[in-house]
Design an enzyme around this catalytic site. Sequence first.
Site, short mmCIF file in Angstrom:
data_model
loop_
_atom_site.label_atom_id
_atom_site.label_comp_id
_atom_site.label_asym_id
_atom_site.label_seq_id
_atom_site.Cartn_x
_atom_site.Cartn_y
_atom_site.Cartn_z
N SER A 61 15.45 55.50 54.60
CA SER A 61 15.16 56.42 53.50
C SER A 61 16.32 57.41 53.31
O SER A 61 17.44 57.02 53.04
CB SER A 61 13.83 57.14 53.74
OG SER A 61 13.46 57.92 52.64
N ASP A 110 16.80 58.97 46.31
CA ASP A 110 17.28 58.97 47.69
C ASP A 110 17.78 57.57 48.04
O ASP A 110 17.90 56.70 47.18
CB ASP A 110 16.18 59.43 48.63
CG ASP A 110 15.04 58.43 48.75
OD1 ASP A 110 14.84 57.64 47.81
OD2 ASP A 110 14.35 58.43 49.78
N ASP A 117 16.63 54.79 49.59
CA ASP A 117 15.87 53.58 49.29
C ASP A 117 15.17 53.66 47.94
O ASP A 117 14.35 52.81 47.61
CB ASP A 117 14.88 53.26 50.41
CG ASP A 117 13.77 54.29 50.54
OD1 ASP A 117 14.05 55.49 50.36
OD2 ASP A 117 12.62 53.90 50.85
N ASP A 152 12.87 55.58 46.53
CA ASP A 152 11.44 55.81 46.33
C ASP A 152 11.14 57.30 46.10
O ASP A 152 9.98 57.68 45.91
CB ASP A 152 10.61 55.27 47.50
CG ASP A 152 10.82 56.02 48.81
OD1 ASP A 152 11.79 56.80 48.91
OD2 ASP A 152 10.01 55.81 49.74
#
Length: 574
Positions: free
Chosen positions: A192, A337, A339, A341
Amino acid sequence: MISTTSNVLPFASPLIPFHTTMGAAMIHRTPVDSFVLARRLPHGLMMAGGPSSGPRFSGPAGGVPPSVPPPSDNGNGDGSNFVKISDLMETSGVKFGTSGARGLVKDLTDRICFLYTLGFLRHMSRTGAVAAGSEIAIAGDLRPSTERIMTAVAKAVSFRGFKVVNLGRVPSPASALYGITNGIPSIMVTGSHIPADRNGIKFNKPEGEILKDDEKRIMDTMVEVPAIFNGDGSFIEGAAEPLPSENLAAHDDFIARYVDFFGAGSFTGLRIGVYEHSAVGRELLKEVLEILGAEVTPLGRSEEFVPVDTEAIREEDTLLAREWAAKYGFDAIVSTDGDSDRPLIAGRDGRWLRGDVLGILVAKYLKADSVSTPVSSNTGVEKVRLFNVRRTRIGSPYVIAGMIDASKENFRSIVSYEANGGFLTATDITVGGRTLTALPTRDSFLPIIAAIMLARREKKGVEELVFGLPQRFTWSDRIKDFPTEKSRQILAGFNSGDARADKAMMTEIFGRLFGPVADFNRTDGLRITFADGVIVHLRPSGNAPELRVYTEADSEAKAVEINRTALDLLRTLR
């Protein structure tokens, strides 16, 4: 005119969450340029037991035998080399955080990644969520370590007799959507927003993210350890196969999802900057915005991983957005960000909107009637008096559990969001005859596009949307390299078991800076409300050795100043 479908989640228990009635078989795809998804979930998210698949969830672990029995020998001679996932977590330091398993790259060895994936797959087999020979989708972000970890995950998938579907490098929500649409588990390799020396694995059931109960069952799982590893945990030469060729369906379907719902050409005349950095969804986001009609300018691309945290925005990212806004005159600047999401969006002034303010705006645009959000989110969501609000602990599994609870009541449009801006939907939502199917996992594309659509509808700039909301402002930051155990010790000092004594201790420590303590809440960490309405919330990060501080006040400047003051105070307690 916005309307919502009545497809709520008819759950009998929070242990039996989201499910699609579609089986594990692949379904024919239409070309992306039709802007229509052929694989719509026919009834929103349904309870376990679709018409073609039979019961998919067994309730308590152990009710259904594994669909794929473990190998009898595993190459170890007597087949006795087994290990418990919880024991691995204790010895490796790679543990479940707020969303998935996270750890240092050096600790995420091939062996650890392989065995954790085996634990997840055995859990899926035990609960009847996956059949022998089924497909398992895998994807990853752009970190340097992701390719190796994806290879280890893929090896575990094939070792258990399943077929690997390599979705390539796509956003976490695109990977989850592919799994939900096709009724198969999906696995996303991502850390992430945390730095590149860390990474993680996010496991999704066929109906969405694993929840905390699933994590417990995975931790209790015994898995076989085949003799395919060196002493350092790496694969022996020739043990792991290269990843199969990429399947582009997740990429194409994610584009179609938003173009189909919002309509091609909806952003005609808008100039939007996309801060690319190292976000895995940077190309996808540009594609979607261009099909929607915007003139898109790429900004700040990086081939090295950049840990953009949408809750604790770096000073350099704040300055960049304002510089770009002044230089190019964009209608909006957007980003995500690592990834993709969690969203970032700024208006013409180049000031990033807070994620928990963005969430209110998106829920308003979608006419939600139930909103679940963590205890750390802006209290403006209650003050607008538009939604039934459920407060939860921090982390997507908890807001998903909040949506499950809401589904038991008579709500038609059930959504949730986190302070990082990630937005989740638990019901199909229809706007002007176009339907967006439920996606119960964090998504950044929906909040970005919906906020711009709301601004267009109200004939305002994105930055002006906040003026119609209650004037409550939040800020968050963290102390890095702050041992989790130390954070817990600090919080334990305010939890003696005597509420009056605890309140007195809070006043003694914080009162000289922020005034008398009016109330406190321990839903997740320690959230202190002071007599003048100021809020200071302390919480150890679930993903990294950091102590996070969330603050709220009646002006942004005050929220920022209180946050810095609280951080300075806590540094003296290290």
